[in-house]
Design a protein around this motif. Sequence first.
Motif, PDB file in Angstrom:
ATOM      1  N   GLN A   1      33.070  39.888  39.498  1.00 52.12           N
ATOM      2  CA  GLN A   1      34.346  40.396  40.003  1.00 52.12           C
ATOM      3  C   GLN A   1      34.183  41.871  40.320  1.00 52.12           C
ATOM      4  N   ASN A   2      34.369  42.217  41.576  1.00 52.99           N
ATOM      5  CA  ASN A   2      34.181  43.606  41.979  1.00 52.99           C
ATOM      6  C   ASN A   2      35.403  44.450  41.598  1.00 52.99           C
ATOM      7  N   PRO A   3      35.314  45.748  41.747  1.00 50.29           N
ATOM      8  CA  PRO A   3      36.433  46.617  41.321  1.00 50.29           C
ATOM      9  C   PRO A   3      37.747  46.318  42.055  1.00 50.29           C
ATOM     10  N   TRP A   4      37.700  45.620  43.152  1.00 46.18           N
ATOM     11  CA  TRP A   4      38.916  45.287  43.893  1.00 46.18           C
ATOM     12  C   TRP A   4      39.472  43.916  43.496  1.00 46.18           C
ATOM     13  N   GLY A   5      38.843  43.272  42.538  1.00 43.16           N
ATOM     14  CA  GLY A   5      39.357  42.020  42.012  1.00 43.16           C
ATOM     15  C   GLY A   5      38.768  40.764  42.623  1.00 43.16           C
ATOM     16  N   GLN A   6      37.951  40.895  43.631  1.00 37.87           N
ATOM     17  CA  GLN A   6      37.378  39.722  44.287  1.00 37.87           C
ATOM     18  C   GLN A   6      36.309  39.080  43.422  1.00 37.87           C
ATOM     19  N   LEU A   7      36.467  37.781  43.178  1.00 34.99           N
ATOM     20  CA  LEU A   7      35.474  37.014  42.425  1.00 34.99           C
ATOM     21  C   LEU A   7      34.486  36.393  43.396  1.00 34.99           C
ATOM     22  N   ILE A   8      33.222  36.671  43.146  1.00 38.59           N
ATOM     23  CA  ILE A   8      32.162  36.125  43.990  1.00 38.59           C
ATOM     24  C   ILE A   8      31.325  35.160  43.162  1.00 38.59           C
ATOM     25  N   ASN A   9      31.120  33.963  43.718  1.00 38.22           N
ATOM     26  CA  ASN A   9      30.304  32.971  43.052  1.00 38.22           C
ATOM     27  C   ASN A   9      28.838  33.393  43.148  1.00 38.22           C
TER      28      ASN A   9
END
Lengths: 109, 116
Positions: free
Chosen positions: A37-45
């Motif tokens: 999860q990046n600092p902007w909240g996006q979860l990447i598989n």
Amino acid sequence: GIQVEQSPPDLILQEGANSTLRCNFSDSVNNLQWFHQNPWGQLINLFYIPSGTKQNGRLSATTVATERYSLLYISSSQTTDSGVYFCAVERSGDDKIIFGKGTRLHILP
Amino acid sequence: KAGVTQTPRYLIKTRGQQVTLSCSPISGHRSVSWYQQTPGQGLQFLFEYFSETQRNKGNFPGRFSGRQFSNSRSEMNVSTLELGDSALYLCASSPEMVLARTPEQFFGPGTRLTVL
């Protein structure tokens, strides 16, 4: 229900260092995934890895299902690796995905 | 392929109001799941929809509901908002499988809900 424990909870490293993140789970699982999860909240598989070992560039993961743990390896860390790493499992016979509390990784320049 | 999209991205509501969040899955994906993320509780599963039917539901009160449309787009609704409902709401889609739901999940950017 199934327990998912991640360690360490926080990790601070210098750029270029290697790290190992651990995920322990308390029951048999059908699947296991690692997310960033990046600092902007996006979860990447990152990986779908119910068993075995996979590699993708500087990242690799190993799951030993019989011993109920998974490891995520990050080599030659970069500042863009900072964020929270989550492990998520789906217990055998259950369709719900359970997340661990995550490991917060800080890579210092 | 376009990724999972969620609207709106940010929302501010007051206690007692209701809210509807929308999620459009990746084209071809038929499974949509919803999660709530808070600093205290972390990421928690809300519910999952597949082919317009709710397949699973997490441990949330009945104020949390959802639905899925024939084009796989999904909405979740929270009625009678409480302060504790302030959270990042994430939607994830999974590709269709012949025998079983593929567990790989692809997440949208989330909707950040603030309840005042």
